[in-house]
Scaffold this motif. Structure first.
Motif, PDB file in Angstrom:
ATOM      1  N   VAL A  21       0.754  -1.131  -0.113  1.00 30.15           N
ATOM      2  CA  VAL A  21       0.245  -0.145   0.110  1.00 30.15           C
ATOM      3  C   VAL A  21       0.912   1.189   0.081  1.00 30.15           C
ATOM      4  CG1 VAL A  21      -1.798   1.059   1.295  1.00 30.15           C
ATOM      5  CG2 VAL A  21      -1.600  -1.091   1.376  1.00 30.15           C
ATOM      6  N   ALA A  22       0.620   2.080  -0.908  1.00 32.71           N
ATOM      7  CA  ALA A  22       1.405   3.196  -0.982  1.00 32.71           C
ATOM      8  C   ALA A  22       0.394   4.657  -0.767  1.00 32.71           C
ATOM      9  CB  ALA A  22       1.982   3.667  -2.390  1.00 32.71           C
ATOM     10  N   MET A  23       0.677   5.060   0.493  1.00 33.15           N
ATOM     11  CA  MET A  23      -0.144   6.381   1.000  1.00 33.15           C
ATOM     12  C   MET A  23       0.572   7.314   0.989  1.00 33.15           C
ATOM     13  SD  MET A  23      -2.017   4.268   4.170  1.00 33.15           S
ATOM     14  CE  MET A  23      -3.517   5.368   4.368  1.00 33.15           C
ATOM     15  N   GLU A  24       0.363   8.308  -0.229  1.00 33.66           N
ATOM     16  CA  GLU A  24       1.343   9.455  -0.445  1.00 33.66           C
ATOM     17  C   GLU A  24       0.588  10.570  -0.258  1.00 33.66           C
ATOM     18  OE1 GLU A  24       4.306   9.791  -0.962  1.00 33.66           O
ATOM     19  OE2 GLU A  24       5.155   7.907  -1.178  1.00 33.66           O
ATOM     20  N   GLY A  25       1.440  11.816  -0.383  1.00 32.79           N
ATOM     21  CA  GLY A  25       1.224  13.191   0.239  1.00 32.79           C
ATOM     22  C   GLY A  25       2.505  13.416   0.678  1.00 32.79           C
ATOM     23  N   PHE A  26       3.007  14.394   0.077  1.00 28.76           N
ATOM     24  CA  PHE A  26       4.518  14.968   0.730  1.00 28.76           C
ATOM     25  C   PHE A  26       4.267  16.174   1.468  1.00 28.76           C
ATOM     26  CE2 PHE A  26       8.789  16.535   0.248  1.00 28.76           C
ATOM     27  CZ  PHE A  26       9.459  15.265   0.053  1.00 28.76           C
ATOM     28  N   THR A  27       3.984  15.956   2.709  1.00 30.98           N
ATOM     29  CA  THR A  27       3.887  16.980   3.690  1.00 30.98           C
ATOM     30  C   THR A  27       2.230  17.251   3.758  1.00 30.98           C
ATOM     31  OG1 THR A  27       5.926  17.508   3.979  1.00 30.98           O
ATOM     32  CG2 THR A  27       4.222  18.827   4.957  1.00 30.98           C
ATOM     33  N   HIS A  28       2.070  17.905   2.545  1.00 28.01           N
ATOM     34  CA  HIS A  28       0.492  18.187   2.082  1.00 28.01           C
ATOM     35  C   HIS A  28      -0.331  17.273   1.833  1.00 28.01           C
ATOM     36  CE1 HIS A  28      -1.918  20.411  -1.290  1.00 28.01           C
ATOM     37  NE2 HIS A  28      -2.303  20.832   0.033  1.00 28.01           N
ATOM     38  N   LEU A  29      -1.679  16.904   2.105  1.00 24.61           N
ATOM     39  CA  LEU A  29      -2.615  16.197   1.579  1.00 24.61           C
ATOM     40  C   LEU A  29      -2.242  14.592   2.126  1.00 24.61           C
ATOM     41  CD1 LEU A  29      -3.297  17.616  -1.928  1.00 24.61           C
ATOM     42  CD2 LEU A  29      -5.013  17.585   0.047  1.00 24.61           C
ATOM     43  N   ILE A  30      -1.891  14.514   3.252  1.00 25.71           N
ATOM     44  CA  ILE A  30      -1.608  12.999   3.743  1.00 25.71           C
ATOM     45  C   ILE A  30      -2.847  12.646   3.945  1.00 25.71           C
ATOM     46  CG2 ILE A  30      -0.125  11.632   5.497  1.00 25.71           C
ATOM     47  CD1 ILE A  30       1.770  13.956   5.435  1.00 25.71           C
ATOM     48  N   PRO A  31      -3.071  11.333   3.569  1.00 25.24           N
ATOM     49  CA  PRO A  31      -4.379  10.740   3.852  1.00 25.24           C
ATOM     50  C   PRO A  31      -4.634  10.146   5.389  1.00 25.24           C
ATOM     51  CG  PRO A  31      -3.257   9.186   2.309  1.00 25.24           C
ATOM     52  CD  PRO A  31      -2.372  10.436   2.646  1.00 25.24           C
ATOM     53  N   PHE A  32      -4.673  10.886   6.262  1.00 24.32           N
ATOM     54  CA  PHE A  32      -4.874  10.541   7.512  1.00 24.32           C
ATOM     55  C   PHE A  32      -6.223   9.611   7.838  1.00 24.32           C
ATOM     56  CE2 PHE A  32      -1.056  13.013   8.603  1.00 24.32           C
ATOM     57  CZ  PHE A  32      -0.561  12.293   9.469  1.00 24.32           C
ATOM     58  N   ALA A  33      -7.111  10.136   7.517  1.00 26.72           N
ATOM     59  CA  ALA A  33      -8.361   9.662   7.846  1.00 26.72           C
ATOM     60  C   ALA A  33      -8.315   8.083   7.201  1.00 26.72           C
ATOM     61  CB  ALA A  33      -9.390  10.417   7.176  1.00 26.72           C
ATOM     62  N   ALA A  34      -7.838   7.878   5.962  1.00 30.24           N
ATOM     63  CA  ALA A  34      -7.962   6.594   5.425  1.00 30.24           C
ATOM     64  C   ALA A  34      -6.820   5.651   6.317  1.00 30.24           C
ATOM     65  CB  ALA A  34      -7.390   6.440   4.062  1.00 30.24           C
ATOM     66  N   GLY A  35      -5.724   6.314   6.713  1.00 27.50           N
ATOM     67  CA  GLY A  35      -4.940   5.429   7.636  1.00 27.50           C
ATOM     68  C   GLY A  35      -5.505   4.834   8.796  1.00 27.50           C
ATOM     69  N   HIS A  36      -6.288   6.023   9.474  1.00 27.02           N
ATOM     70  CA  HIS A  36      -6.949   5.303  10.585  1.00 27.02           C
ATOM     71  C   HIS A  36      -8.258   4.314  10.641  1.00 27.02           C
ATOM     72  CE1 HIS A  36      -5.863   9.486  12.421  1.00 27.02           C
ATOM     73  NE2 HIS A  36      -4.856   8.816  12.369  1.00 27.02           N
ATOM     74  N   GLU A  37      -8.717   4.408   9.230  1.00 28.10           N
ATOM     75  CA  GLU A  37      -9.797   3.339   8.939  1.00 28.10           C
ATOM     76  C   GLU A  37      -8.957   2.103   8.808  1.00 28.10           C
ATOM     77  OE1 GLU A  37     -13.050   3.503   9.131  1.00 28.10           O
ATOM     78  OE2 GLU A  37     -13.217   1.514   8.446  1.00 28.10           O
ATOM     79  N   ILE A  38      -7.781   1.979   8.246  1.00 25.88           N
ATOM     80  CA  ILE A  38      -7.057   0.651   7.941  1.00 25.88           C
ATOM     81  C   ILE A  38      -6.838   0.068   9.282  1.00 25.88           C
ATOM     82  CG2 ILE A  38      -4.642  -0.104   7.512  1.00 25.88           C
ATOM     83  CD1 ILE A  38      -4.907   1.697   4.887  1.00 25.88           C
ATOM     84  N   ILE A  39      -6.500   1.179  10.336  1.00 26.80           N
ATOM     85  CA  ILE A  39      -6.208   0.608  11.753  1.00 26.80           C
ATOM     86  C   ILE A  39      -7.422   0.025  12.297  1.00 26.80           C
ATOM     87  CG2 ILE A  39      -5.718   1.777  14.091  1.00 26.80           C
ATOM     88  CD1 ILE A  39      -3.714   3.562  12.857  1.00 26.80           C
ATOM     89  N   ARG A  40      -8.541   0.660  12.142  1.00 32.58           N
ATOM     90  CA  ARG A  40      -9.632   0.256  12.773  1.00 32.58           C
ATOM     91  C   ARG A  40     -10.051  -1.104  12.131  1.00 32.58           C
ATOM     92  NH1 ARG A  40     -10.984   5.836  13.019  1.00 32.58           N
ATOM     93  NH2 ARG A  40     -11.811   5.797  10.669  1.00 32.58           N
ATOM     94  N   GLN A  41      -9.813  -1.380  10.829  1.00 27.29           N
ATOM     95  CA  GLN A  41     -10.052  -2.660  10.248  1.00 27.29           C
ATOM     96  C   GLN A  41      -8.898  -3.777  10.479  1.00 27.29           C
ATOM     97  OE1 GLN A  41     -11.712  -2.268   6.157  1.00 27.29           O
ATOM     98  NE2 GLN A  41     -12.978  -0.673   6.740  1.00 27.29           N
ATOM     99  N   ARG A  42      -8.210  -3.340  11.398  1.00 28.54           N
ATOM    100  CA  ARG A  42      -7.036  -4.211  11.846  1.00 28.54           C
ATOM    101  C   ARG A  42      -6.438  -5.029  10.767  1.00 28.54           C
ATOM    102  NH1 ARG A  42      -7.274  -4.872  17.314  1.00 28.54           N
ATOM    103  NH2 ARG A  42      -8.932  -4.248  18.171  1.00 28.54           N
ATOM    104  N   LEU A  43      -6.071  -4.351   9.524  1.00 24.55           N
ATOM    105  CA  LEU A  43      -5.242  -5.194   8.462  1.00 24.55           C
ATOM    106  C   LEU A  43      -3.915  -5.373   9.098  1.00 24.55           C
ATOM    107  CD1 LEU A  43      -6.926  -2.597   5.734  1.00 24.55           C
ATOM    108  CD2 LEU A  43      -6.962  -5.233   5.705  1.00 24.55           C
ATOM    109  N   ARG A  44      -3.395  -6.332   8.412  1.00 20.66           N
ATOM    110  CA  ARG A  44      -2.206  -6.896   8.975  1.00 20.66           C
ATOM    111  C   ARG A  44      -1.228  -7.213   7.779  1.00 20.66           C
ATOM    112  NH1 ARG A  44      -3.350  -4.722  12.902  1.00 20.66           N
ATOM    113  NH2 ARG A  44      -3.942  -5.188  14.928  1.00 20.66           N
ATOM    114  N   ASN A  45       0.120  -7.395   8.057  1.00 19.63           N
ATOM    115  CA  ASN A  45       1.184  -7.741   7.227  1.00 19.63           C
ATOM    116  C   ASN A  45       1.124  -6.844   5.801  1.00 19.63           C
ATOM    117  OD1 ASN A  45       2.145  -9.956   8.841  1.00 19.63           O
ATOM    118  ND2 ASN A  45       0.341 -11.383   8.131  1.00 19.63           N
TER     119      ASN A  45
END
Lengths: 268, 256
Positions: A21-45
């Protein structure tokens, strides 16, 4: 409107255990909400790819989502260390993490090669430095015309790219503006892509003919998530929460305070 | 007028920049020095940050390499691949301004690990743009706090090539750019000796002794035949630096 999904649906449809998974955004526009959803869905490896892991990957790594990290600069910009990344690398908590380390020039070229459907990127770089000896994915090729030895790294071809953009139109085209980083290359190099946006507009209105646009047929799913880049920023909507980046140093320093933050701010 | 050694360092680094330089700026000390230069003797200095902002004129110092301030005040903002391919690799940048955690006598830098790479004692951020900034900018300057822990006999890891482990490596590797030409610290300034490329002390900041410099250097440091004394910061330089820092602190406090 088939492109538009709730964030929970988009993440569960597009991202699976073991994906790169590549979550990009160079300082600007970093997709934090999507990152938190990945954490909530307990994705692994996951193999996490990102030039600057930043707080977003510090959080994903600390939450135990990552098996491997491909990156080129792993600090908290202007503040110091990423403590969760360091804990994983130095002490294997919450799980050991494999790292593949590059320079920015290599990663930027590797994304462009991925978007260009090439197997590798060729550029000048890595001369005389230790990383070139340690990372087996840093090699050289000889120019067939001049004989010059050039650096070569594999193209980045993630399973999924995730970015945040300011706006989409109703048809699902996405407009990228401001510091655009490698987001266009990340989306075009990936098999699937998720774009979170601040808002959907009827049309983009007057714009330069050279505006950076991802046409709807290059994007797998769009989720409307106002504030989805916080504490990073969305130019014209809200500014970077620099004080949060400073505060993160304290929050992330111990496992306990990190887990408490995670519970209160993400998983609760 | 009293000043700190850190202010002396920033001002001395700022003075080394030329009005016609096109400068690739690292965050932190380099960014402060570059903006003091732009606000004093080098108003036409072109500042480029790796986030893609070209000819930016920030009113406050950015905390990160990609703060909105940089984009808003830039002549143009390009993508990161374009920045590294066309502008840096394309040879358009005359000066790179770097920092690091460790430096050796040939100006090689470590910003990757303390200890062993596979099992590091301290994991540092890594290369970022520095590796190619150092090989592709016309010349580079380094600005760092000087101590026996940071100015080391042997780097734990060579992240960024200076003049190599022998002092002759750039030529041997076919690199045509000049490499590090100046190291500015809170104590002194060092420049590469002509034949060996070893950094030797060429100027001591006011009140600093040779012994102090040696105590804060992990190798037997050498001094140029004539060692200059760095002029202390002028009232104007100090005012510009302090106002910049004050504006910056105010802006970063009010972010949330």
């Amino acid at each position: 409107m088939a492109l538009f999904f709730r964030l929970e649906e988009a993440v569960s449809d597009l991202i699976h255990d073991g994906d790169s998974v590549a979550m990009e955004g160079f300082t600007h526009l970093i997709p934090f909400a999507a990152g938190h959803e990945i954490i909530r869905q307990r994705l692994r490896n996951l193999t996490l790819i990102r030039m600057t892991p930043d707080l977003i990957y510090d959080q994903l790594i600390g939450a135990g989502c990552a098996r491997k990290l491909i990156f080129s600069w792993g600090g908290n910009p202007g503040v110091g260390s990423l403590h969760r990344l360091r804990d994983a690398v130095e002490r294997g908590w919450p799980n050991p993490i494999e790292i593949e380390e590059h320079s920015h020039a290599a990663m930027a070229n590797a994304y462009a090669a991925g978007a260009s459907n090439l197997p590798c990127a060729v550029f000048r770089g890595y001369e005389g430095v230790d990383l070139a000896q340690l990372n087996p994915n840093i090699r050289t090729v000889t120019c067939p015309f001049t004989g010059e030895r050039l650096a070569c790294v594999p193209a980045i071809r993630p399973d999924v790219a995730v970015i945040h953009a300011r706006r989409a139109d109703r048809e699902g085209n996405v407009l990228l503006e401001g510091i655009v980083g490698v987001q266009k290359e990340a989306v075009l190099s990936a098999k699937r892509s998720l774009v979170t946006v601040e808002e959907v507009v009827d049309n983009f209105g007057p714009r330069s003919p050279n505006a950076v646009i991802l046409p709807k047929w290059t994007v797998s799913a769009i989720s409307v998530v106002p504030g989805g880049a916080r504490p990073s920023y969305a130019h014209g909507y809200y500014s970077r929460d620099n004080s949060f980046y400073v505060k993160w140093d304290e929050v992330s320093k111990s496992r306990e305070s990190f887990l408490e933050w995670l519970r209160l701010e993400v998983t609760a | 007028m009293s000043y700190t050694s850190s202010e002396m360092m920033t001002v001395a680094a700022a003075r080394a920049l030329r009005n016609d330089d096109v400068c690739f700026v690292g965050i932190g000390l380099p960014s402060a020095a570059c903006n003091v230069a732009r606000l004093t003797h080098a108003p036409d200095l072109t500042l480029i940050y790796e986030s893609g902002t070209i000819a930016t004129r920030p009113a406050i110092l950015p905390l990160s390499i990609g703060d909105g301030e940089l984009c808003e005040t830039a002549l143009t903002t390009v993508s990161v691949p374009e920045m590294f391919r066309y502008w840096l690799q394309g040879g358009r940048i005359t000066l790179g301004f770097l920092g690091g955690a460790q430096i050796d006598r040939y100006g090689n830098l470590n910003s990757t690990v303390i200890g062993d790479y596979a099992k590091p004692k301290v994991r540092l951020p890594g290369a970022g743009g520095a590796t190619e900034i150092a090989s592709q900018c016309g010349r580079t300057f380094v600005v760092m706090q000087q101590s026996a822990r940071t100015f080391v006999e042997k780097l734990d890891f060579l992240t960024t090539l200076g003049h190599g482990r022998t002092g002759r490596e750039r030529r041997e590797l076919g690199i045509r750019t000049a490499g590090p030409q100046l190291v500015v610290t809170d104590l002194c300034m060092l420049q590469p000796e002509q034949d060996t490329c070893e950094f030797i002390v060429t100027s001591l900041h006011p009140g600093v002794t040779r012994e102090q410099v040696q105590q804060n250097t992990g190798w037997p440091v050498r001094f140029a035949d004539t060692v200059a004394q760095t002029a202390g910061p002028t009232a104007d330089e100090l005012a510009v630096l302090r106002e910049l820092n004050e504006r910056t602190a105010r802006a970063h406090r009010s972010d949330s």
